[in-house]
Enzyme design. Structure first.
Site, PDB file in Angstrom:
ATOM      1  CB  CYS A  31     100.443  97.539  76.454  1.00 43.94           C
ATOM      2  SG  CYS A  31      99.969  99.271  76.509  1.00 43.94           S
ATOM      3  CB  CYS A  34      97.140  98.371  75.201  1.00 41.50           C
ATOM      4  SG  CYS A  34      98.642  99.136  74.575  1.00 41.50           S
TER       5      CYS A  34
END
Length: 105
Positions: A31, A34
């Site tokens: 991600c 993230c």
């Protein structure tokens, strides 16, 4: 203060048993937002030594992610006295993170 890497085994002792505010970053290595949030958490952790900052990889702890309804990432869940009190979904700035902490003092 560093961001603590949680596991299934340490989640309860590091988060649920903690009396002070704990910010838990539910993340995954694939991600990109993230990954972009990591320096934000590190900066915030130096600004707020009264708050514990942690992260947990959802791929390694799917049961914990399910327990807290994690459906998209990144998501920060704010715990106080072991209970979730707020959350923030998506990439945020350090100032936005600090404002959420101030609101939940």
């Amino acid at each position: 203060m560093a961001v603590i890497e949680l596991t299934r085994e340490t989640f309860a002792s590091e988060v649920l048993a903690e009396k002070r505010m704990v910010v838990v970053d539910f993340w995954a290595s694939y991600c990109m937002p993230c990954r972009m949030l990591i320096p934000v958490l590190e900066e915030a952790s130096t600004a707020r030594s009264d708050v514990k900052f942690c992260k947990i990889n959802v791929d390694d702890a799917q049961d914990i992610a399910e327990r807290y309804g994690v459906m998209s990432m990144p998501i920060l869940i704010f715990f106080k006295n072991g209970e979730p009190v707020d959350e923030s979904i998506g990439l945020i700035t350090k100032d936005e993170l600090l404002a959420i902490l101030e609101k939940n003092k």
